[in-house]
Design an enzyme around this catalytic site. Sequence first.
Site, PDB file in Angstrom:
ATOM      1  N   HIS A 110      -3.590  -5.604   1.244  1.00  0.00           N
ATOM      2  CA  HIS A 110      -3.381  -5.916   2.658  1.00  0.00           C
ATOM      3  C   HIS A 110      -3.855  -7.347   2.930  1.00  0.00           C
ATOM      4  CE1 HIS A 110      -2.360  -1.860   4.006  1.00  0.00           C
ATOM      5  NE2 HIS A 110      -3.367  -1.394   3.298  1.00  0.00           N
ATOM      6  N   CYS A 167       0.836  -1.200   0.000  1.00  0.00           N
ATOM      7  CA  CYS A 167       0.000   0.000   0.000  1.00  0.00           C
ATOM      8  C   CYS A 167       0.874   1.256   0.000  1.00  0.00           C
ATOM      9  CB  CYS A 167      -0.981  -0.046   1.165  1.00  0.00           C
ATOM     10  SG  CYS A 167      -2.410   1.039   0.950  1.00  0.00           S
TER      11      CYS A 167
END
Length: 506
Positions: free
Chosen positions: A440, A332
Amino acid sequence: MTQAVMLQGTASDVGKSVLAAGLCRIFYQDGLRTAPFKSQNMALNSGITPDGKEMGRAQIFQAEAAGITPDVRMNPVLLKPTSDRQAQVVLMGKVATNMDAVSYHDYKPRLREQILAVYNSLAQEYDVIVLEGAGSPAEINLRDRDIVNMGMAEMAQCPVILVADIDRGGVFAAIYGTLALLHKQERDRVKGVIINKFRGDVALLYSGIEQIESLTGVPVLGVMPWLDVDLEDEDGVALQNDKYRGNAPRDITIAIVQLPHISNFTDFNALAAQPDVRIRYIRRPEALTDVDLVILPGSKNTLSDLAWLRESGMADAVLQTHRQGVPVMGICGGYQMLGDTIVDEVESGLGTQPGLGLLNTITRFAQDKTTTQVNATMSDELPGWLAAAAGLPVRGYEIHMGETVLQEGCCTAMTLQKNGCSVADGAVTADGLAFGTYLHGLFDSDAFTRAVVNGLRARKGLAPWETTFCYAEHKARQFDLLAEAMRQHIDIDKIYTIMQQYQEPV
């Protein structure tokens, strides 16, 4: 009629979240439909529900302990700090606005009605609700607009059990002081105390317990020992306390760069649980030695953390480690930092900034946040240490406000399935020494994790570990161990009685 109990603490990080998960597990084991609830959560560890709503990780793992699917109603307000003074406000799983602390304090009364409605709707569907407070109910400067501690207990009309951490010292002062600062009606709501994180012979506490019960009139329901269970932490306090600085010798050492605004460090729990992996959180350049993989984690303020990397010397240390042939991975915000260029007119307003340059990518921030669970497939051909992961299915979730475009020299790392469409995600260099993704929870996919760890083992000339570690089974065992310990050390029958016989203070 739905029963409820609320755990509040004498301070942050006293163990409320874990004990709440333990109660959820106990009630689930006893055949009761149970749900967790925390009206307001301040944390950078968040997850995504099946319907694409963002909520705190603590309530997600509490829901897992209760054997149910996470529901955003379990955490209607999520505050995600973006700086020392501001936070992103997430209401019912979607970004509402950014506010400073004073503005949010003024805004809180407007949330009461919505929080109560959400709580009541949840209570209609379950036999027991296990509520969790935040910090301490004795924050007297915040009491008049409280929506998460005694203010929430009042809305839910439920009893409170106070949790105190003996490991930090001063446990009896913390119990007495907290109760002394409460209004009488609030004190009358507290029906028990749990002393948590005790090490040693509990007999040494007996005289103190007798005195604190005499002084406060509140019974101590149990003394929980320091438990060696592997469960998620709600926020970065655990990192600040060095909880995750592993010392056990393992074949593979993975360094996680501890960014100032690190988010979703729960991404690495499954890695840390691997029997041959040691996780080290790194804050200083000189500590980045003798590692097999470096990971830049998620960040709530990408450019601010990128500036910190450079100012602290960590950027140079990461680049030097990469030049020595150690793979570097980004997730991310960490993925964005690994690129050539970041264009941010949204999060920080700093405009165009250079990244670390390990991936030839350009990231542009956007106003809208992507929040979704996804299934994905790793690319059919992956280089180096990632080769064994080629073609494997993975599952995870996205939480980001940017789009990253690959330039020459980068290959797609995986393909996501979103809304019936195939979407490319992530980037990897031809030698595999730089790899990034927005996904994630990637390491919760057991086969993928074992493949990449075995890839790291192969780089060191070590034989592969043939047994695939099942993280879901591992978590279930941890929940059961926690419940077993709580039944042994806490008067659970008394907690049932407290819930069943509770009457609101007059």
